[in-house]
Design an enzyme around this catalytic site. Structure first.
Site, short mmCIF file in Angstrom:
data_model
loop_
_atom_site.label_atom_id
_atom_site.label_comp_id
_atom_site.label_asym_id
_atom_site.label_seq_id
_atom_site.Cartn_x
_atom_site.Cartn_y
_atom_site.Cartn_z
N LYS A 63 34.43 42.54 34.78
CA LYS A 63 35.86 42.73 34.51
C LYS A 63 36.12 42.71 33.02
O LYS A 63 35.58 41.89 32.29
CB LYS A 63 36.66 41.62 35.20
N ASP A 73 34.26 37.97 38.18
CA ASP A 73 33.69 38.22 36.85
C ASP A 73 32.46 37.36 36.67
O ASP A 73 32.13 36.50 37.50
CB ASP A 73 34.72 37.97 35.74
#
Length: 317
Positions: free
Chosen positions: A193, A170
């Site tokens: 994400k 992420d």
């Protein structure tokens, strides 16, 4: 009176504690830890700790509330037994993901845990790869924050993989993953994400070229393995040659093991900050030891030497 170093282990990760003991050539101290019938925890040091510099080794991993409470009681017992200096070695710091208020009326439990440790009587913390480095600021005592990045880089570098690409799971992890990418002399890609709810992850996009690459996804911890398995599928769908995973803390809450074995990753590498059952180390999961790093950190703290030297890539444990 001459100084004394004493090591004591809680019940959460005895294997790591024994490895640290062997590295330092200092035997683990004699301590009694037991549960009463109603679940209350009893701790007693069975040798004198008066005037000693003691190091308590305890990961606050599952069952988190029990291991945390056990650690607090160990600290209190040592304080009341007149230990000169209490350093707590917490390979995995539980509640680290609750480090900020993301919604109204939420707690900041990582700060609460820090407050409890200090009130109990800790003088110093040695830990590894906190979920957010800013958690160090929750303490008003020294915190030595170690990292397993060098250990993971050494392992993946030894595999001789061609066309490596380090992938951040992420955006928030990108800075740390860039350090690993630099260690491996590899490019960086980033997955985007989303989390519609706790322990549920959705990979919406991949930023960077992963086609034909041996992708190495790294994170600080793997819990239910939802993020990792979805990430691996997304990378392969983008044309990745293969996916490898590295993380410091293998929490592995159900159904993590089943997901890992079913997902198309080549290998998942974690450290032994949290014990991994032997029966799960025969498949895709590999465990690396960070005992030498913790051992050297303890030695340097005891000798008032630099701990930052441990982050030098050329340092030999």
């Amino acid at each position: 009176m001459s100084r004394r170093m004493l090591l004591f282990a809680g019940t959460s990760n005895p294997e790591l504690a024994e490895q640290i003991s062997q590295y330092l050539d200092v035997p683990l101290g004699d301590i009694k830890i037991q549960r009463f019938a109603n679940g209350e925890i009893y701790v007693r040091f069975l040798e004198s700790v008066r005037g000693a510099d003691i190091f308590l080794i305890q990961s606050t991993c599952a069952p988190v509330n029990e291991t945390l409470m056990e650690l607090l009681i160990m600290i209190d017992a040592a304080k009341r037994a007149s230990a000169a200096h209490i350093c707590v070695v917490i390979p995995h710091y539980g509640y680290a993901r609750q480090d900020k208020k993301s919604a109204a009326r939420e707690p900041i439990t990582a700060r609460l845990v820090a407050d409890m440790l200090e009130v109990a009587g800790v003088d110093r913390i040695i830990t590894m790869d906190l979920h957010q480095g800013q958690i160090q600021g929750f303490f008003s005592i020294p915190v030595n924050h170690l990292t397993a990045l060098g250990t993971l880089a050494e392992y993946f570098g030894s595999l001789g993989l061609s066309d490596m690409c380090v992938v951040s799971p992420d955006v928030g992890r990108a800075k740390v993953c860039k350090k690993l990418a630099d260690m491996l002399d590899a490019p960086l890609a980033i997955m985007h994400k989303g989390r519609p709810e706790h322990n549920v992850a959705e990979i919406t996009s991949v930023v960077g070229n992963v086609k034909g690459k041996n992708c190495i996804v790294t994170d600080d911890m793997i819990d239910t393995a939802g993020s990792i398995t979805e990430g691996a599928k997304a990378l392969l769908a983008q044309g990745a040659k293969a996916v490898w995973v590295g993380a410091t803390h293998g929490i592995f809450s159900p159904p993590a093991f089943e997901r890992i074995e079913a997902t198309p990753i080549e290998e998942l590498v974690v450290t032994n900050t949290i014990p991994v059952p032997a029966e799960y180390q025969t498949g895709k999961i590999k465990v690396l030891s960070v005992a030498p790093m913790f051992g050297m950190a303890i030695k340097n703290v005891y000798n008032d030497a630099s701990v930052s030297d441990l982050f030098d890539p050329d340092f030999q444990f």
